[in-house]
Design an enzyme around this catalytic site. Structure first.
Site, PDB file in Angstrom:
ATOM      1  N   GLY A   1       0.861  -1.096  -0.194  1.00  9.49           N
ATOM      2  CA  GLY A   1      -0.229  -0.258  -0.148  1.00  9.49           C
ATOM      3  C   GLY A   1       0.660   1.181  -0.144  1.00  9.49           C
ATOM      4  O   GLY A   1      -0.187   2.125   0.372  1.00  9.49           O
ATOM      5  N   LEU A   2       2.382   1.197  -0.298  1.00  8.61           N
ATOM      6  CA  LEU A   2       3.279   2.739   0.117  1.00  8.61           C
ATOM      7  C   LEU A   2       3.636   3.065  -1.387  1.00  8.61           C
ATOM      8  O   LEU A   2       3.989   3.614  -1.609  1.00  8.61           O
ATOM      9  CB  LEU A   2       4.388   2.216   1.107  1.00  8.61           C
TER      10      LEU A   2
ATOM     11  N   ASP B   1      -2.029   6.828  -7.168  1.00  6.22           N
ATOM     12  CA  ASP B   1      -0.459   6.649  -6.439  1.00  6.22           C
ATOM     13  C   ASP B   1       0.178   7.275  -7.883  1.00  6.22           C
ATOM     14  O   ASP B   1       1.449   8.173  -6.854  1.00  6.22           O
ATOM     15  CB  ASP B   1      -0.248   5.544  -6.906  1.00  6.22           C
TER      16      ASP B   1
HETATM   17  C1  MEV Z   1      -4.373   1.618  -3.916  1.00  5.49           C
HETATM   18  O1  MEV Z   1      -2.925   2.579  -4.179  1.00  5.49           O
HETATM   19  C2  MEV Z   1      -4.996   2.965  -4.064  1.00  5.49           C
HETATM   20  C3  MEV Z   1      -6.598   2.306  -4.872  1.00  5.49           C
HETATM   21  O2  MEV Z   1      -7.604   3.819  -4.457  1.00  5.49           O
HETATM   22  C4  MEV Z   1      -6.293   1.913  -6.127  1.00  5.49           C
HETATM   23  C5  MEV Z   1      -6.568   3.318  -6.995  1.00  5.49           C
HETATM   24  O3  MEV Z   1      -6.783   4.603  -6.604  1.00  5.49           O
HETATM   25  O4  MEV Z   1      -6.068   3.031  -8.278  1.00  5.49           O
HETATM   26  C6  MEV Z   1      -7.459   1.388  -4.543  1.00  5.49           C
END
Ligand code: MEV
Length: 313
Positions: free
Chosen positions: A100-101, A147
């Site tokens: 998630g980073l 991201d």
């Molecule tokens: C992933 O860091 C963030 C999500 O919202 C996917 C995206 O925005 O592409 C889960």
């Protein structure tokens, strides 16, 4: 000849998943945690990715480019209309994978930047962002683009898909404790599962997405005005919405509760979920207690970042 480029990790403060459905989200770079690409002269063009356990001369003639690093190279060369230079690019990353980073986007950004420099064409942030967004599709399937945007621009952003980026002015610095469950999780799968939920029960899911959108709007005002006591409850509300979207996990929920019990003002999962990292809002007095409690609760890696104006630039 030697060139080094880098890119930071990122945290989504509010709005993950809903951002895929055109809701707003807020993300900040974590400049202390970086991916680096260093280019040296070599007989052949090659990428050495030690952290990823791969060393390979990339076949950029191949028509099927389904590897993120190969695709990054392919897109940069295509964009600049140039042939691969005789360099060896070594990639190193301090950012844990699938947590998630933003490790994938950071590695691609560092690699594309280094390759552009080697070729004598420093890519603008706009160009880089477009290239890394294309690569993100390999990781995420249907990425919102948040991201790559926060990582390429390295600024706190309020983001809505396909709209101009808004850089957020942070009125008052705040510390965030970041704790890793140690469980790797695929964003592609969690995003895909939310999509299935949405297709099966669109009305229910739309309500949750709308609620997340409202939370993000309120959080943006709080961050801009510095009324930080309101931020913690918003994080908890956002976490509850993500639970309803089925992207939390028992370990994430546990760490959120542990952080609150240790004095955090709010906490939530961050990023794709189902594992990876959670974030907890601390005060400068409570950082140590929250960090210790999260370690004790089994987090495999705990560190604190201060979200402030310094992150801009
Ligand atoms: C992933 O860091 C963030 C999500 O919202 C996917 C995206 O925005 O592409 C889960």
């Amino acid at each position: 000849m030697s060139f080094t480029s880098s890119a930071p990790a990122k945290i989504i403060l509010f709005g993950e998943h809903a951002v895929v459905y055109d809701k707003p989200a807020i993300a900040v770079p974590v400049s202390s945690l970086r991916a680096t690409a260093s280019a040296e002269e070599s007989n052949i063009f090659q990428i050495i990715a030690k952290d990823l356990d791969r060393v390979f001369p990339i076949d950029i003639q191949s028509q099927v480019v389904d590897d993120a690093l190969a695709l990054t190279v392919h897109l940069v060369l295509q964009h600049l209309k140039l042939a691969p230079p005789p360099v060896s690019i070594t990639i190193q990353s301090q950012i844990p994978l699938a947590s998630g980073l933003g490790s994938g986007a950071a590695v691609s950004t560092a690699l594309a930047r280094a390759l552009g420099k080697v070729l004598g064409h420093e890519l603008s942030d706009f160009e880089l962002n477009q290239i890394v967004y294309e690569v993100e599709k390999i990781h995420h399937g249907t990425p919102s683009g948040i991201d790559n945007t926060v990582i390429v621009y390295e600024k706190p952003i309020y983001f809505i898909r396909s709209k101009p980026i808004e850089i957020i002015d942070i009125a008052k610095a705040f510390p965030l404790v970041i704790a890793d469950t140690g469980q790797q999780a695929s964003t592609r799968i969690s995003v895909g599962d939310v999509r299935k939920l949405y297709e099966n029960t669109p009305n229910e899911i739309q309500l949750i997405l709308d609620e997340i959108g409202q939370i993000v709007e309120q959080a943006r005002e709080v961050i801009k005005t510095g009324a930080l006591e309101r931020l913690g409850p918003l994080m908890l509300r956002n976490h509850a919405c993500l639970q309803q979207l089925t992207v939390s996990s028992s370990q994430l929920d546990h760490l959120v509760q542990v952080a609150i019990d240790a004095g955090a003002l709010g906490a939530k999962l961050s990023g794709g979920g189902r594992g990876g990292n959670m974030i907890a809002l601390a005060t400068f007095d409570t950082i140590n207690a929250i960090e210790a409690a999260l370690h004790h609760a089994g987090a495999v890696r705990v560190f604190t970042t201060v979200v402030d104006k310094q992150q801009v630039g």
